[in-house]
Write a protein that holds these residues in place. Structure first.
Motif, PDB file in Angstrom:
ATOM      1  N   TYR A 105       0.830  -1.204   0.000  1.00 30.84           N
ATOM      2  CA  TYR A 105       0.000   0.000   0.000  1.00 30.84           C
ATOM      3  C   TYR A 105       0.867   1.259   0.000  1.00 30.84           C
ATOM      4  O   TYR A 105       0.656   2.178  -0.789  1.00 30.84           O
ATOM      5  N   PHE A 106       1.876   1.271   0.877  1.00 27.84           N
ATOM      6  CA  PHE A 106       2.722   2.467   0.962  1.00 27.84           C
ATOM      7  C   PHE A 106       3.528   2.676  -0.308  1.00 27.84           C
ATOM      8  O   PHE A 106       3.749   3.818  -0.725  1.00 27.84           O
ATOM      9  N   VAL A 107       3.976   1.576  -0.920  1.00 29.36           N
ATOM     10  CA  VAL A 107       4.705   1.725  -2.181  1.00 29.36           C
ATOM     11  C   VAL A 107       3.799   2.384  -3.223  1.00 29.36           C
ATOM     12  O   VAL A 107       4.199   3.325  -3.910  1.00 29.36           O
ATOM     13  N   TYR A 108       2.560   1.924  -3.313  1.00 25.53           N
ATOM     14  CA  TYR A 108       1.609   2.517  -4.271  1.00 25.53           C
ATOM     15  C   TYR A 108       1.455   4.011  -4.037  1.00 25.53           C
ATOM     16  O   TYR A 108       1.605   4.827  -4.939  1.00 25.53           O
ATOM     17  N   VAL A 109       1.121   4.369  -2.774  1.00 25.43           N
ATOM     18  CA  VAL A 109       0.828   5.775  -2.492  1.00 25.43           C
ATOM     19  C   VAL A 109       2.061   6.642  -2.716  1.00 25.43           C
ATOM     20  O   VAL A 109       1.995   7.680  -3.379  1.00 25.43           O
ATOM     21  N   LEU A 110       3.215   6.185  -2.207  1.00 23.82           N
ATOM     22  CA  LEU A 110       4.414   7.011  -2.325  1.00 23.82           C
ATOM     23  C   LEU A 110       4.876   7.105  -3.766  1.00 23.82           C
ATOM     24  O   LEU A 110       5.361   8.140  -4.208  1.00 23.82           O
ATOM     25  N   PHE A 111       4.702   6.007  -4.503  1.00 18.75           N
ATOM     26  CA  PHE A 111       5.078   5.988  -5.919  1.00 18.75           C
ATOM     27  C   PHE A 111       4.382   7.130  -6.651  1.00 18.75           C
ATOM     28  O   PHE A 111       5.006   7.892  -7.379  1.00 18.75           O
ATOM     29  N   ILE A 112       3.072   7.241  -6.430  1.00 19.88           N
ATOM     30  CA  ILE A 112       2.341   8.304  -7.112  1.00 19.88           C
ATOM     31  C   ILE A 112       2.678   9.661  -6.511  1.00 19.88           C
ATOM     32  O   ILE A 112       2.873  10.643  -7.229  1.00 19.88           O
ATOM     33  N   SER A 113       2.800   9.731  -5.173  1.00 16.56           N
ATOM     34  CA  SER A 113       3.035  11.039  -4.535  1.00 16.56           C
ATOM     35  C   SER A 113       4.374  11.629  -4.931  1.00 16.56           C
ATOM     36  O   SER A 113       4.473  12.819  -5.208  1.00 16.56           O
ATOM     37  N   VAL A 114       5.425  10.794  -4.945  1.00 14.91           N
ATOM     38  CA  VAL A 114       6.760  11.328  -5.179  1.00 14.91           C
ATOM     39  C   VAL A 114       6.882  11.869  -6.592  1.00 14.91           C
ATOM     40  O   VAL A 114       7.507  12.889  -6.833  1.00 14.91           O
ATOM     41  N   PHE A 115       6.249  11.175  -7.537  1.00 11.25           N
ATOM     42  CA  PHE A 115       6.511  11.524  -8.935  1.00 11.25           C
ATOM     43  C   PHE A 115       5.397  12.321  -9.602  1.00 11.25           C
ATOM     44  O   PHE A 115       5.510  12.665 -10.757  1.00 11.25           O
ATOM     45  N   SER A 116       4.300  12.590  -8.886  1.00 18.90           N
ATOM     46  CA  SER A 116       3.209  13.318  -9.524  1.00 18.90           C
ATOM     47  C   SER A 116       3.452  14.813  -9.479  1.00 18.90           C
ATOM     48  O   SER A 116       4.102  15.311  -8.576  1.00 18.90           O
ATOM     49  N   PHE A 117       2.894  15.499 -10.447  1.00 21.94           N
ATOM     50  CA  PHE A 117       3.020  16.940 -10.432  1.00 21.94           C
ATOM     51  C   PHE A 117       1.693  17.571 -10.743  1.00 21.94           C
ATOM     52  O   PHE A 117       1.557  18.386 -11.641  1.00 21.94           O
ATOM     53  N   ASN A 118       0.700  17.166  -9.968  1.00 19.86           N
ATOM     54  CA  ASN A 118      -0.655  17.600 -10.226  1.00 19.86           C
ATOM     55  C   ASN A 118      -1.255  18.055  -8.907  1.00 19.86           C
ATOM     56  O   ASN A 118      -1.418  17.251  -7.995  1.00 19.86           O
ATOM     57  N   PRO A 119      -1.545  19.370  -8.764  1.00 22.87           N
ATOM     58  CA  PRO A 119      -1.981  19.879  -7.465  1.00 22.87           C
ATOM     59  C   PRO A 119      -3.212  19.154  -6.910  1.00 22.87           C
ATOM     60  O   PRO A 119      -3.321  19.005  -5.691  1.00 22.87           O
ATOM     61  N   ILE A 120      -4.098  18.698  -7.793  1.00 19.11           N
ATOM     62  CA  ILE A 120      -5.302  18.023  -7.295  1.00 19.11           C
ATOM     63  C   ILE A 120      -4.912  16.727  -6.600  1.00 19.11           C
ATOM     64  O   ILE A 120      -5.326  16.456  -5.469  1.00 19.11           O
ATOM     65  N   ILE A 121      -4.069  15.939  -7.296  1.00 18.56           N
ATOM     66  CA  ILE A 121      -3.647  14.661  -6.715  1.00 18.56           C
ATOM     67  C   ILE A 121      -2.846  14.898  -5.438  1.00 18.56           C
ATOM     68  O   ILE A 121      -3.037  14.218  -4.429  1.00 18.56           O
ATOM     69  N   LEU A 122      -1.961  15.889  -5.471  1.00 22.17           N
ATOM     70  CA  LEU A 122      -1.135  16.155  -4.287  1.00 22.17           C
ATOM     71  C   LEU A 122      -2.002  16.550  -3.097  1.00 22.17           C
ATOM     72  O   LEU A 122      -1.803  16.062  -1.980  1.00 22.17           O
ATOM     73  N   THR A 123      -2.989  17.431  -3.334  1.00 24.93           N
ATOM     74  CA  THR A 123      -3.854  17.849  -2.233  1.00 24.93           C
ATOM     75  C   THR A 123      -4.623  16.666  -1.674  1.00 24.93           C
ATOM     76  O   THR A 123      -4.740  16.504  -0.447  1.00 24.93           O
ATOM     77  N   ALA A 124      -5.138  15.816  -2.587  1.00 26.12           N
ATOM     78  CA  ALA A 124      -5.879  14.640  -2.130  1.00 26.12           C
ATOM     79  C   ALA A 124      -4.996  13.762  -1.256  1.00 26.12           C
ATOM     80  O   ALA A 124      -5.410  13.309  -0.175  1.00 26.12           O
TER      81      ALA A 124
END
Lengths: 224, 281
Positions: B13-32
């Motif tokens: 679970y943490f790998v999934y969440v961190l994978f997207i969090s570390v590499f995303s550059f989308n304020p909506i996703i980051l805020t969520a």
């Protein structure tokens, strides 16, 4: 045989596939992604070979060296300018070989982050300290024989650690290498770098010869 | 509690969440992602450490947002000049998003650290690499040992009245090194004579893998796949360009929000169940 095939499949297909897909999925953060992948994968072979061919003595010794370097961080906390972690990693590499040095460095980083907080920087820290221990293992003969080489390496280790971590900060923040930010990061980290260098020199000059004696004593006492 | 899932499931679970969090550059996703982690922290951590964490995050966010225009001068909308360098609106916004990305990873790693104590980490490594796990657990035991050894040696030295502070510290540390190196030889001989490393030995672990772990893994894998498929990046230079809202990107945002809210929702569910069961007794 089947195991060998799986091993080759992983190295030839899985690793490049992981990196390439990541680069496509995260076009803006591809540098961050690739550097993180490479760093983690670089640590894997050391742990694999440790898993395969290490004796009980080596296992316990690794635990002791890692614990000494992390405990040193707590022990010397009241004294400013005394941070023995890098020195202990270098000593581990000098006296027990480069692979051992790498493992001590990587594990010291991972374990001290249990106390000081894990983060996305953990793999990079593991790699940086690991590589410092690895190079110390390669240079073990001149390092043991000459004090000048030891001092030069102490300075080099302090600078290299700071630079590697600053490179990671820049890659993480910009998703690419931004020289202006790198220079700023090096500048703000300068006092800490200086602290590293001073404590490396002090500790290596005092601890390294002492360590050599202790190991000689162990060898004669237990006949290793 | 959420942390009582099997460590393997939690790690995935943490790998999934961190994978997207570390590499995303989308304020909506980051805020969520930040909201999901913050809700979980509020539910599980002590008030004091939560405030400390949030204070630090706010500080980081401000620093990163305000300094980014100094490092990058791209962008069309020039706000003003400092020493002939352009300070642009785009760089400021980019800095804000970067700040969000940094604090999101910080807060998620805080959650990771509170859930993954040394026992869980050792269990996780024990599956892949039992020797490394052994080293980890021995090291974690040795550290407090060495520190307390050092303290007793150092106190004795001080009471004898020897040397300056620095010299005393170094001498005591040297004594600890000698002691622990010699003990390491004895420990390893003792382990060997008790049969460590022989074939057919198994390891005890108190974590079991149950149906709810499988369900948890399946749900998070589906949500992860959906958020990867539907993910979009914002473009900041030369001018800010938000991706158009298509069906895909909406699904992506929704599934990542759902993914990051799983710990909070689970804690909430358990909390409600607990309250309900009390009122019945």
């Amino acid at each position: 045989m089947a195991r060998k095939i799986i091993k080759y499949l992983i190295t030839i297909i899985l690793i490049p596939a992981l990196i390439i897909t990541g680069a496509f999925v995260f076009p803006q953060r591809s540098f961050t992604y690739i550097s993180l992948c490479v760093i983690i994968l670089a640590c894997v072979p050391f742990f694999l070979s440790f898993e395969k061919k290490s004796s009980t003595r080596r296992i316990v010794l690794l635990a002791v060296m890692t614990a000494l370097s992390v405990a040193g961080r707590f022990i010397f906390a009241p004294l400013p300018f005394f941070k023995p972690v890098t020195a202990m990693v270098v000593i581990a590499g000098m006296y027990f070989g480069s692979e051992f040095g790498f493992l001590t460095g990587a594990l010291s980083a991972a374990i001290s982050n249990f106390y000081f907080g894990q983060g996305a920087w953990t793999p990079f820290q593991m790699f940086s300290w690991g590589i410092i221990g690895f190079v110390a293992g390669i240079l073990s003969n001149p390092l043991i024989k000459s004090k000048v080489v030891l001092i030069i390496y102490a300075v080099f280790a302090g600078v290299a650690y700071s630079f590697l971590m600053d490179i990671w900060t820049v890659l993480w923040m910009d998703g690419a290498f931004n020289p202006a930010r790198f220079i700023a990061a090096v500048g703000t980290a300068f006092p800490i770098t200086l602290e590293y260098i001073v404590s490396n020199i002090v500790f290596l000059l005092i601890l390294a010869p002492m360590f050599g004696k202790k190991i000689e004593r162990l060898k004669t006492k237990y006949g290793i | 509690m959420f942390k009582n899932f099997n460590p393997i499931a939690l790690f995935i679970y943490f790998v999934y969440v961190l994978f997207i969090s570390v590499f995303s550059f989308n304020p909506i996703i980051l805020t969520a992602g930040i909201l999901g982690a913050v809700f979980y922290c509020l539910f599980t951590l002590e008030k004091k450490s939560v405030f400390k964490l949030f204070g630090f995050c706010a500080f980081m966010f401000l620093i990163i947002t305000l300094t980014n225009p100094l490092f990058s001068h791209n962008g069309r909308t020039v706000l003003f000049f400092i020493n002939d360098n352009r300070v642009t609106f785009e760089a400021l916004v980019y800095g804000a998003v970067l700040g969000l990305a940094v604090i999101e990873v910080l807060i998620w790693f805080k959650c990771f650290s509170t859930i993954f104590d040394s026992e869980r980490i050792i269990f996780l490594f024990g599956k892949i690499s039992p020797k490394t796990a052994l080293v980890l657990s021995m090291t974690l035991r040795f550290i407090p040992n060495f520190v307390s050894n050092f303290k007793s040696i150092n106190t004795t030295q001080r009471l004898i009245g020897s040397d300056s502070r620095i010299k005393r510290y170094l001498n005591s540390f040297s004594a600890v090194i000698t002691q622990s190196l010699e003990n390491s030889v004895i420990t390893s001989d003792s382990m060997k004579s008790r049969g460590y490393g022989l074939k057919g030995r198994t390891f005890y672990s108190r974590f079991r893998f149950s149906t709810r772990d499988i369900v948890f893994i399946i749900i998070s894998t589906v949500l992860f796949a959906l958020s990867i498929i539907g993910r979009t990046d914002f473009v900041f230079y030369p001018s800010i360009d938000a991706p158009s809202l298509s069906g895909f990107s909406i699904i992506g945002c929704f599934s990542f929000s759902a993914l990051s809210l799983i710990p909070f929702i689970y804690e909430l569910k358990e909390g409600i169940r607990w309250k309900y069961s009390i009122s019945k007794i």
